[in-house]
Design a protein around this motif. Structure first.
Motif, PDB file in Angstrom:
ATOM      1  N   ASP A 272      45.863  40.583  28.032  1.00 46.10           N
ATOM      2  CA  ASP A 272      46.756  39.782  28.882  1.00 46.10           C
ATOM      3  C   ASP A 272      47.327  38.676  28.000  1.00 46.10           C
ATOM      4  OD1 ASP A 272      47.545  37.479  30.567  1.00 46.10           O
ATOM      5  OD2 ASP A 272      46.892  38.786  32.212  1.00 46.10           O
TER       6      ASP A 272
ATOM      7  N   ASP B   4      45.678  36.608  38.547  1.00 44.15           N
ATOM      8  CA  ASP B   4      47.069  36.229  38.827  1.00 44.15           C
ATOM      9  C   ASP B   4      47.153  35.176  39.927  1.00 44.15           C
ATOM     10  OD1 ASP B   4      48.047  37.983  36.927  1.00 44.15           O
ATOM     11  OD2 ASP B   4      48.057  39.661  38.336  1.00 44.15           O
TER      12      ASP B   4
ATOM     13  N   GLY C 230      40.746  39.747  30.505  1.00 39.65           N
ATOM     14  CA  GLY C 230      41.983  39.790  29.725  1.00 39.65           C
ATOM     15  C   GLY C 230      41.786  40.102  28.248  1.00 39.65           C
TER      16      GLY C 230
ATOM     17  N   CYS D  30      40.664  36.117  34.273  1.00 35.55           N
ATOM     18  CA  CYS D  30      42.079  36.403  33.992  1.00 35.55           C
ATOM     19  C   CYS D  30      42.739  36.926  35.270  1.00 35.55           C
ATOM     20  CB  CYS D  30      42.154  37.395  32.844  1.00 35.55           C
ATOM     21  SG  CYS D  30      43.733  37.411  32.039  1.00 35.55           S
TER      22      CYS D  30
END
Ligand code: DUT
Ligand code: MG
Length: 148
Positions: free
Chosen positions: A9, A34, A50, A32
């Motif tokens: 990521d 959103d 990530g 990690c």
């Protein structure tokens, strides 16, 4: 030692795990995400980090452990209690986040969630025998040496 790492990521590019102090044993792993993730009481969820590591040497492994503050103050520990990362694993590091408390807890994106410790490993071979060499303890266990 040096370990190959993949940034899965892009947000992790400037947030790679790092030792916080010269004497640190653990590298903090980030959630990690959103969006914020709320874990109700006694809920658990697999959280991506990530990144992927490739330890590559069977003489080492990594352990994922809870962070003391999150675990003690908020009850955020690991659904598998301890995560074991094999030296040949190349997938994303995942953290099983378990809210063992009675209150909901919200994990924020990129929050430091758990920690990774690199440890030496010995791979044993088994030698089948009928009898072991005698020892003072023998088969005694579970309090056999007394209380005091
Ligand atoms: O907290 C964890 C625990 C494991 N793993 C990855 C790395 C490890 O090498 C792999 C397999 O873990 P383990 O051997 O503990 O799980 P299993 O249930 O025995 O799966 P497998 O059959 O793939 O070995 O999953 C994580 O990303 N996080
Ligand atoms: Mg396994």
């Amino acid at each position: 030692m040096q370990i190959d790492v993949k940034i899965l990521d892009p947000r992790m590019a400037d947030r790679l795990p790092a030792y916080a102090t010269p004497g640190s044993a653990g590298l903090d792993l980030r959630a990690c995400l959103d969006a914020p993730l709320t874990l109700p009481p006694n809920a658990w969820q697999l959280v991506p980090t990530g990144i992927a590591l490739f330890i590559g040497d069977p003489g080492y492994a990594a352990l994922i452990l809870p962070r003391s503050g999150l675990g003690h103050k908020h009850g955020i520990v690991l659904g598998n209690l301890v995560g074991l990362i094999d030296s040949d694993y190349q997938g994303q590091l995942m953290v099983s986040a378990w809210n063992r408390s009675h209150a909901a807890f919200t994990l924020e994106p990129m929050e430091r969630l758990a920690q990774l410790v690199i440890v030496p490993v010995v791979q044993a071979r088994f030698n089948v025998v009928a009898e072991f060499a005698a020892t003072a303890r023998g088969e005694g266990g579970y309090g056999s040496t007394g209380k005091a």
